[in-house]
Design an enzyme around this catalytic site. Structure first.
Site, PDB file in Angstrom:
ATOM      1  N   TYR A  93      -3.000  -1.225   9.989  1.00 16.20           N
ATOM      2  CA  TYR A  93      -3.040  -1.592   8.581  1.00 16.20           C
ATOM      3  C   TYR A  93      -1.751  -1.184   7.880  1.00 16.20           C
ATOM      4  CZ  TYR A  93      -4.216  -1.521   3.638  1.00 16.20           C
ATOM      5  OH  TYR A  93      -4.194  -1.715   2.273  1.00 16.20           O
ATOM      6  N   SER A 136       0.846  -1.197   0.000  1.00 18.94           N
ATOM      7  CA  SER A 136       0.000   0.000   0.000  1.00 18.94           C
ATOM      8  C   SER A 136       0.875   1.238   0.000  1.00 18.94           C
ATOM      9  CB  SER A 136      -0.897   0.011   1.245  1.00 18.94           C
ATOM     10  OG  SER A 136      -1.537   1.255   1.406  1.00 18.94           O
TER      11      SER A 136
END
Length: 284
Positions: free
Chosen positions: A189, A176
């Site tokens: 996350y 990400s």
């Protein structure tokens, strides 16, 4: 360039959330005719029921691959993805269950081998996320659930797949933009996506002499079930407008990065990361 799509306020009380409940629907559809880039290949895609995973599955099918789709529990979305893969003239296998448990990861790989007889491409893409702006309020249960989904499943699926992967095989891990830039409201996350990045680089060095390439894709803000499943409705409105391109990306715009890395086009890439993020400049 795609036209900017208006995203209204919305949220879902679920993680993983459901693509069929999103407005507007994410755009997964490939833009070009297939050219056989993955002819006779078999891919196992975790988190393949929706979002980026669905877009990868459909694109890979168009390029000639047979696809095993592993997912946690989103059966309606998974069945639609299977239909879309078959509509491309390919075959799909649905595998439901928790890949954060090693035994199920092994079952998923074994089911793929039984159905298709081989495995050429592993896409570690399954993930979950929650807002955690106050680290002191992050529960052990949520943290472990995030780690199991986003880190442990990648290890377990890779461990199970490696005995079946031959020279020329490809492993692609989803990371990400948050692994590079951080995100103050997505601490756990972002941490797990940093782990998938480190796994990619380390495993690439470990497997290079075996001819197995390992790469990562680090998407920016993409319109997937993650977003209404994570954010309050008011934060979802106009999601992605802060990027230089002024809009969220669509899953199909990310799937092409996975195709490049999985096919012979990416033969000289290993240990690398591609960044479909709408122009957000981050460290490589």
């Amino acid at each position: 360039m795609n036209e900017q799509v208006s995203i209204p306020a919305q949220s879902q009380d679920a993680m993983p959330a459901h693509e069929h409940e999103m407005t507007p629907a994410p755009d997964y559809a490939p833009r070009y005719p297939g050219s056989g880039k993955l002819h006779d290949k078999v891919a196992l895609i975790t988190g393949g029921d929706s979002g980026i995973g669905r877009a990868i599955a459909v694109l890979f099918a168009r390029e000639g691959a047979k696809v095993a789709i592993a997912y946690l529990s989103e059966t309606k979305d998974a069945e639609e993805t299977k239909r879309l893969v078959e509509e491309e003239g390919s075959e799909a296998l649905l595998i439901e269950g928790d890949l954060g448990k090693k035994a199920h990861a092994e079952e998923a790989v074994n089911a793929t081998m039984i159905k298709f007889g081989k495995l050429d491409i592993l896409i570690n893409n399954a993930a979950q996320q929650w807002l955690d702006e106050d680290l002191t309020e992050l529960s052990e249960e949520t943290l472990r659930r995030t780690m199991d989904s986003n880190v442990m499943s990648y290890f377990f699926c890779t461990q199970a797949a490696l005995p079946h992967l031959e020279s020329g095989a490809s492993i692609i891990n989803t990371s990400s933009v948050n692994a590079f830039a951080g995100m103050g409201s997505l601490i756990s996350y972002s941490t797990t996506r940093g782990a998938s990045l480190a796994l990619t680089r380390s495993l690439a060095a470990n497997l290079a002499d075996k001819g197995i390439r390992v790469n990562a894709v680090a998407p920016g803000p993409i319109w997937t079930p993650f977003i209404p499943g994570t954010m309050p409705a008011e934060q979802v409105e106009d999601f992605g407008s802060e990027t230089p391109m002024g809009r969220a990306g669509q899953p199909w715009e990310v799937a092409t990065a996975y195709l490049f890395l999985a096919s012979a086009d990416g033969n000289y890439y290993t240990g690398q990361t591609l960044h479909p993020n709408g122009g957000m400049v981050v460290g490589a």
